[in-house]
Design a protein around this motif. Sequence first.
Motif, PDB file in Angstrom:
ATOM      1  N   LYS A   1     -32.548 -34.004 -35.607  1.00  0.00           N
ATOM      2  CA  LYS A   1     -31.216 -33.890 -35.018  1.00  0.00           C
ATOM      3  C   LYS A   1     -30.116 -34.177 -36.045  1.00  0.00           C
ATOM      4  O   LYS A   1     -29.172 -33.421 -36.179  1.00  0.00           O
ATOM      5  CB  LYS A   1     -31.079 -34.850 -33.835  1.00  0.00           C
ATOM      6  N   TYR A   2     -30.241 -35.266 -36.770  1.00  0.00           N
ATOM      7  CA  TYR A   2     -29.141 -35.679 -37.653  1.00  0.00           C
ATOM      8  C   TYR A   2     -29.249 -35.101 -39.058  1.00  0.00           C
ATOM      9  O   TYR A   2     -28.263 -35.009 -39.761  1.00  0.00           O
ATOM     10  CB  TYR A   2     -29.072 -37.209 -37.727  1.00  0.00           C
ATOM     11  N   ARG A   3     -30.472 -34.817 -39.491  1.00  0.00           N
ATOM     12  CA  ARG A   3     -30.782 -34.250 -40.805  1.00  0.00           C
ATOM     13  C   ARG A   3     -30.531 -35.206 -41.973  1.00  0.00           C
ATOM     14  O   ARG A   3     -30.957 -34.948 -43.085  1.00  0.00           O
ATOM     15  CB  ARG A   3     -30.043 -32.926 -41.037  1.00  0.00           C
ATOM     16  N   LEU A   4     -29.825 -36.271 -41.749  1.00  0.00           N
ATOM     17  CA  LEU A   4     -29.590 -37.232 -42.832  1.00  0.00           C
ATOM     18  C   LEU A   4     -30.895 -37.960 -43.163  1.00  0.00           C
ATOM     19  O   LEU A   4     -31.671 -38.290 -42.265  1.00  0.00           O
ATOM     20  CB  LEU A   4     -28.527 -38.255 -42.424  1.00  0.00           C
TER      21      LEU A   4
ATOM     22  N   GLU B 236     -28.984 -29.664 -31.055  1.00  0.00           N
ATOM     23  CA  GLU B 236     -30.090 -29.977 -31.956  1.00  0.00           C
ATOM     24  C   GLU B 236     -30.934 -31.149 -31.449  1.00  0.00           C
ATOM     25  O   GLU B 236     -31.670 -31.764 -32.216  1.00  0.00           O
ATOM     26  CB  GLU B 236     -29.558 -30.228 -33.363  1.00  0.00           C
TER      27      GLU B 236
END
Lengths: 484, 386
Positions: free
Chosen positions: B32-35, B328
């Motif tokens: 979801k955040y990709r970080l 996402e």
Amino acid sequence: MPPAARWKRHTEIINKFCHAKTDKGAFVNIYESLCAITGRDYVSREKEDTYIYSRDSGAEPPRPVDYVVMPGTVEEVQRILLFANEEAIPVTPLGGGFTLSALVVPQKGGIVLDMKRMDKIIEVNELSRYALIEAGVSQASLRAYLKKHHPRLQHSTPEAPPAVTVVGNALIQGHGHITPRYGLTSDMVNGMEVVLPTGEVCRLGSSAVTDSWYTRGPIPDLPGLFIGWFGTTGVVTKLSLKLYPRPQYREVIVFSSDDIDAIPEVIFELTQLDLLEDFFLITQEKPDWMNHIFYVVILSAHFEEELAMKIRIYSDVAKKIGNGKTIKVVENLHPALYKRFLDVPPQAAVAADFRKGGGFQYSAAILSFDKVPACWRKGIEIAHNHGMVASYVHQVLTCHSIMFGFNYSFNRADDKDIAAARQAIDESNRFILETEGMIWKGSSEAQKLIMKKMDPATAMLIEKIKKAMDPRGIMNPGNWEVPR
Amino acid sequence: MKYEDIIHRCFRCGFCKLTDDYEEFNCPPHKKYRLESFSPGGRMWLIRARIKGDVQISERYQQILYSCTLCANCVTHCIFPFKEDLVNIFTAARESLVEEGTLPPAVRDYLKSIQTYGNPYKEPSAKRGDWANGLSVPAYDGQEYLLYIGCVGSYDERARKIARSVALLLKTLNISFGILGAEEICDGNEVRALGETWLFEGLAQRNIEYFKTRNIKKIITLDPHAYNAFTLEYKTLGADLEVYHYTQILAEKTAALADRLKTDPLEVTYHDPCYLGRHNNLYDEPRKILAALPGVKFAEMVANRGNALCCGGGGGNFFSDILGGGKESPARIRVAQAKETGAGIISIACPQCAKMLEDAVKAEDLEDKLAVKDIAELVLSRLETK
């Protein structure tokens, strides 16, 4: 979109963005400006996020990061660079972030541009054998995509973990499992889309002239302005990569030896045949049965008979080198090693747990074959001096050079051990240069050593190119800087 | 903190984020955040940074810890020997936040509700058995099995329907079972997942004592979360129980219904709940049930079994919603993966997954193309009424 129309569109974005700004010198809220470009979800200045981006998995010391931004489109990259250029904010583009030498940990703070949201495989042209991908596409996703949709093709996959990016590997002049046959990943680049620090979006290779991405030339070789520069000249947003036939059959044949001085000759003879897919040398002091020089040759073929023939030929060649006394075929290869050698990608990262410490870094030398024995001995000496067990994995790149890894595992929880690993890396780097080798993906300290040794005219040329492309010096500053 | 001696061993190589073939990122918060900070490796490094004092407890730190769904994708795909402890490490880090009293409000409220009401819905215990109203389900009185429903099945409107279906099916199959109704006590699986070990152990001891008092030896659970708590956690606290998820019972019995089942064609896919699949290795039983349904064509999602993407409700997120929704979110991605199979039904075996995926179907505007049905509901719907 035809090239002229593309240029018009990019110019419009540049003009619109620049004209939207108010008085120069007025206070600019960097965070809000970045949020306005990508949306708030993809910008962070939270300490927890910047902490992770301020260090990599190697032994390099952490360096501060101010913002992490994850662009989703080339227009967003363009706007971020325009903004950063206007405000003179350093920008460090990041792919997988797994160089282990902290190349994409900013040296002067600013923005880390994490490209992983740009992860589309845009096109695979089966007939012309290339893939056009965005900068955030991982090695694994391209490999899986090809396996599913184009099973007769493959790309060159590095030993790195599968989450690292294809573009990152190409831009650091990396290598993969078919490098001995086809060359470095950077040699497999057909073209690129790049965003310059001043905001222009350029296409390089055949896509600059046509809508196809099938060849790099024959025009001036501009991709070279972005390969090996560690993000100091711009941001690559798309890349066309050559694909190659994927043979159905693969096998590994391993030779062993204890004769360090014979290594150059053995490599020469084994690469003289031009039949291998991959070729690496390994050793490990512990356990004892691993404490030999192992030549690992990966063979592949489209037909079973072809594979059998290659195996036979290599076995015969081994008998001829040094009258059959230099190397011998390893019979009954341990199943775990057999799998490790044939896995693509291999789980090489387990080396980080050799000492149950979670740390691993290597100083990578690109060497001519004749320099291998000296480096082999020196690497062992350095490891022992720092209380480490020596282990090597070296990949023969083509039939011209070898990537020689001075490997050091360390305990991340032990500051003294980390310091020892850094010292070992530094000693290795110095030895590489003394031995007339080249340091691959060198850390900031290694780059200083290289630049110090570099022909001053070449260093001046690097400086001029950087200045021309990045007049405000915003792109990953601190890398490839000429010593004053 | 527990596991301090191994936490530094994470190399952050990222195998943990992926599926077996490495094709997809499969860690819900990272997806979801990709970080990188939201990946299992990022979380490991931050927990260590917190221990060292390099980062302090903050809203972001809490978000990173509690958006993890404890789905065990990292456990399944990490390549290091300490992989089995990854979820335990994340839980231990949450425990340290509980000990320090620095919890996100949603987690604090959940735990407070359990302490005060015995359930997260702030409903009286007396209503715990209302889901069974009108079904003539017997109270437990020495039958072979206790059917344990849990908080979600007892109070959530959608989950209650699933509980009713399971009970009806068990009755149809002449299984000897009873329920506890108002006397049922929360199993505590989410309490433990959210880091409140003391409260969890209290609930577990109460349940274990109660089961002993009533001479309950065999339990069928509706909810994989309760199944997880009873099989993996209660045993370490001295419980001597034979625990089944209801799909295990149905898997053995559905064939007996063969001549009473409809045969009209139906295409169905299946979503593996993390607490059944990765945590407890129960992959075959639900598929065996589906295979026993005449006319049902089973379409496997590409990401299945150990590679299944969590619905996003695990690790307490069903209640805390710290992972959150949006395009996402894992539930919406999972629904899109189900749609790719061409099936008209996503079958599930978990009331929490049912709710998460049903909401996602609505958010994706797929209500006329994709229905979410619990396996018990599906079997029941295929029974010919006589």
